[in-house]
Design a protein around this motif. Structure first.
Motif, PDB file in Angstrom:
ATOM      1  N   LEU A  48     -34.622   5.554 102.178  1.00 29.68           N
ATOM      2  CA  LEU A  48     -33.649   5.400 101.220  1.00 29.68           C
ATOM      3  C   LEU A  48     -33.007   4.071 101.906  1.00 29.68           C
ATOM      4  CD1 LEU A  48     -31.167   8.595  99.710  1.00 29.68           C
ATOM      5  CD2 LEU A  48     -32.378   6.927  99.046  1.00 29.68           C
ATOM      6  N   PRO A  49     -33.163   3.053 100.742  1.00 29.74           N
ATOM      7  CA  PRO A  49     -32.355   1.433 101.752  1.00 29.74           C
ATOM      8  C   PRO A  49     -30.762   1.997 102.896  1.00 29.74           C
ATOM      9  CG  PRO A  49     -32.678   1.817  99.340  1.00 29.74           C
ATOM     10  CD  PRO A  49     -32.542   3.073  99.721  1.00 29.74           C
ATOM     11  N   TYR A  50     -31.366   1.468 104.254  1.00 31.29           N
ATOM     12  CA  TYR A  50     -29.994   1.736 104.774  1.00 31.29           C
ATOM     13  C   TYR A  50     -29.472   3.689 105.730  1.00 31.29           C
ATOM     14  CZ  TYR A  50     -29.675  -2.770 102.994  1.00 31.29           C
ATOM     15  OH  TYR A  50     -30.174  -4.343 102.113  1.00 31.29           O
ATOM     16  N   LEU A  51     -30.296   4.059 105.706  1.00 28.24           N
ATOM     17  CA  LEU A  51     -30.549   5.223 105.352  1.00 28.24           C
ATOM     18  C   LEU A  51     -29.585   5.622 107.156  1.00 28.24           C
ATOM     19  CD1 LEU A  51     -30.517   7.836 105.072  1.00 28.24           C
ATOM     20  CD2 LEU A  51     -32.807   8.593 104.993  1.00 28.24           C
ATOM     21  N   TYR A  52     -30.632   5.278 108.245  1.00 24.49           N
ATOM     22  CA  TYR A  52     -30.698   4.985 109.532  1.00 24.49           C
ATOM     23  C   TYR A  52     -29.930   4.077 110.113  1.00 24.49           C
ATOM     24  CZ  TYR A  52     -34.717   7.979 108.195  1.00 24.49           C
ATOM     25  OH  TYR A  52     -35.308   8.784 107.805  1.00 24.49           O
ATOM     26  N   ASN A  53     -29.149   4.197 110.727  1.00 20.94           N
ATOM     27  CA  ASN A  53     -28.562   2.722 111.415  1.00 20.94           C
ATOM     28  C   ASN A  53     -29.098   2.200 112.145  1.00 20.94           C
ATOM     29  OD1 ASN A  53     -25.610   4.309 110.727  1.00 20.94           O
ATOM     30  ND2 ASN A  53     -25.964   5.580 112.324  1.00 20.94           N
ATOM     31  N   ASP A  54     -30.401   2.582 113.253  1.00 19.29           N
ATOM     32  CA  ASP A  54     -31.729   2.197 114.019  1.00 19.29           C
ATOM     33  C   ASP A  54     -32.558   3.328 114.006  1.00 19.29           C
ATOM     34  OD1 ASP A  54     -31.000   3.954 115.988  1.00 19.29           O
ATOM     35  OD2 ASP A  54     -29.126   2.717 117.007  1.00 19.29           O
TER      36      ASP A  54
END
Length: 337
Positions: free
Chosen positions: A117-123
Motif C-alpha cells: 500500500l502507498p505510504y504504509l510505512y513511516n520509514d
C-alpha cells in the motif's frame, strides 16, 4: 517467451514421468564429486545489482554448507524470463529459486497487497520491524497457496517518480502524464488516482519506452533508475517515496517437497543470511546510484510535508479497493513497534 515457458513445463513433466531420479533439474552424478542437485535461480536485475549479489551469496552459502551437494546457478538480467513468467515456471518446477517483487506475488496472492500500500510505512526502520517479526513470517507463508515457499525478505528501497519533460512537484503535475508501471493493478490504480495514465511495461523495456516517448516517466527506486541508465533520459527525480515494496526470495514447492528436512533447514538459514547481506549492499548501492545520477544531471525534487500529504490523501480509494477486507492488518502494520 510464453511458448518457451510452456515447453519448459511440458519437458519437465515428461522427465518426471520417465524417472524418479530427475525432478525438473539435474540430479545425475557424472563423476564422484559432481553436485547431487543443480538448480536455477532467476533474477531480472543486472549482475552487479544488490539483489543479484545477494542471490549469489545465497548460492555460495548453500554450496558450502551442503559440501557441494547442492549447486545453484544464478541467472540475472531476465535471462529466464520476466518476473511474471518466472513465477509461473516456479509453480511447476521449471525454475527452483527466484527473487521477485512482492508486487508480482500480490497478483497471485491478493493478501500480500497489504504490504504494497502507498505510504504504509513511516520509514525503512518501520518496514523492517514488520518484516523481520511475526507479521513478516506470516506473509512469507502465504505464498504456499500458490505452490511457492517464502524464504526471506530482500530490500528494494523506496519507489519514487521520475520524468522526462517536466518535474513532478505537485499532484496537479501528474495530470495527463503517461507513467510506466509494473504489471500490477494496484500500481496502475495508484497512478490513475493521481490523474496520470498508467502504462504497463516490463522493466527491461523501460529505457526504450522513455527514449521513444511512449511514456513521460516511470517510478522506481534509485538503484533501478541508475542501473538501466534511465537517468540519461528522465532527468527529474521526485522523492515522494510512495511505496516501500519488499522483495521475496522464493523456492518452488515442487523442488522443496523433494528435499529432506536437513537441506530445507540449510536453505532457509542461507536465505536469511543472504538477506542481511543484500540489505547492507542495498544501502551502499542506493547512495552510489543517487550520486551517479546527480553527477550526470539528475534534478532531485523534494516534496514539502503538505504536498506529500496531498499525494497520500489521493490514495484513499486505493486502500478501500485493495484492502477493504484487511483493514485490521493495515492497522496492525501501522502500529507495529
Amino acid at each position: 517467451m510464453k511458448k518457451r515457458c510452456i515447453l519448459t513445463g511440458i519437458a519437465a513433466i515428461a522427465v518426471l514421468a520417465c524417472t524418479v531420479k530427475i525432478i525438473f533439474f539435474s540430479q545425475a552424478k557424472v563423476e564422484e564429486n559432481a553436485p547431487e542437485y543443480v538448480f536455477y535461480y532467476a533474477d531480472n536485475q543486472t549482475e552487479d545489482y544488490p539483489t543479484t549479489l545477494g542471490d549469489q551469496k545465497f548460492a555460495d552459502l548453500v554450496y558450502e554448507r551442503t559440501d557441494g551437494r547442492i549447486k545453484i546457478l544464478v541467472k540475472c538480467d531476465s535471462q529466464l524470463g520476466s518476473e511474471e513468467e518466472v513465477i509461473e515456471q516456479l509453480k511447476y518446477g521449471g525454475i527452483a529459486f527466484a527473487r521477485v517483487s512482492n508486487t508480482q506475488l500480490a497478483e497471485k496472492v491478493p493478501e500480500l497487497s497489504v504490504l504494497n500500500l502507498p505510504y504504509l510505512y513511516n520509514d525503512s526502520n518501520h518496514m523492517w520491524r514488520v518484516l523481520d517479526g511475526k507479521i513478516g513470517d506470516e506473509y512469507l507463508s502465504k505464498v504456499q497457496k500458490y505452490d511457492l515457499i517464502g524464504l526471506s525478505w530482500y530490500d528494494a528501497g523506496a519507489r519514487s517518480f521520475y520524468s522526462t519533460e517536466k518535474a513532478i512537484k505537485t499532484v496537479e503535475d501528474c495530470q495527463g502524464m503517461n507513467i510506466r508501471v509494473q504489471k500490477s493493478a494496484m500500481m496502475s490504480d495508484m497512478v490513475s488516482a493521481l490523474g496520470a495514465n498508467p502504462v504497463e511495461i516490463d522493466y527491461s523495456n523501460v529505457y526504450s519506452a522513455l527514449e521513444k516517448g511512449t511514456v513521460d516517466g516511470a517510478e522506481n527506486n534509485w538503484p533501478s533508475y541508475e542501473a538501466k541508465s534511465h537517468y540519461k533520459l528522465a532527468k527529474y527525480f521526485t522523492v515522494d517515496e510512495h511505496m516501500r515494496i519488499p522483495e521475496m526470495q522464493i523456492c518452488s514447492k515442487v523442488v522443496w517437497n523433494r528435499l529432506d528436512q536437513n537441506d530445507r533447514d540449510i536453505i532457509k538459514a542461507c536465505a536469511i543470511e543472504s538477506a542481511t547481506y543484500e540489505r547492507t549492499l542495498w544501502n551502499q548501492r542506493e547512495n552510489e546510484a543517487k550520486l551517479t545520477a546527480v553527477k550526470n544531471g539528475t534534478q532531485v525534487i523534494s516534496l514539502s510535508p503538505e504536498e506529500k500529504q496531498r499525494f497520500r490523501d489521493a490514495m484513499l480509494g486505493v486502500y478501500e479497493k485493495y484492502c477493504g477486507n484487511y483493514m485490521d492488518e493495515v492497522t496492525r502494520i501501522i502500529e507495529c513497534e
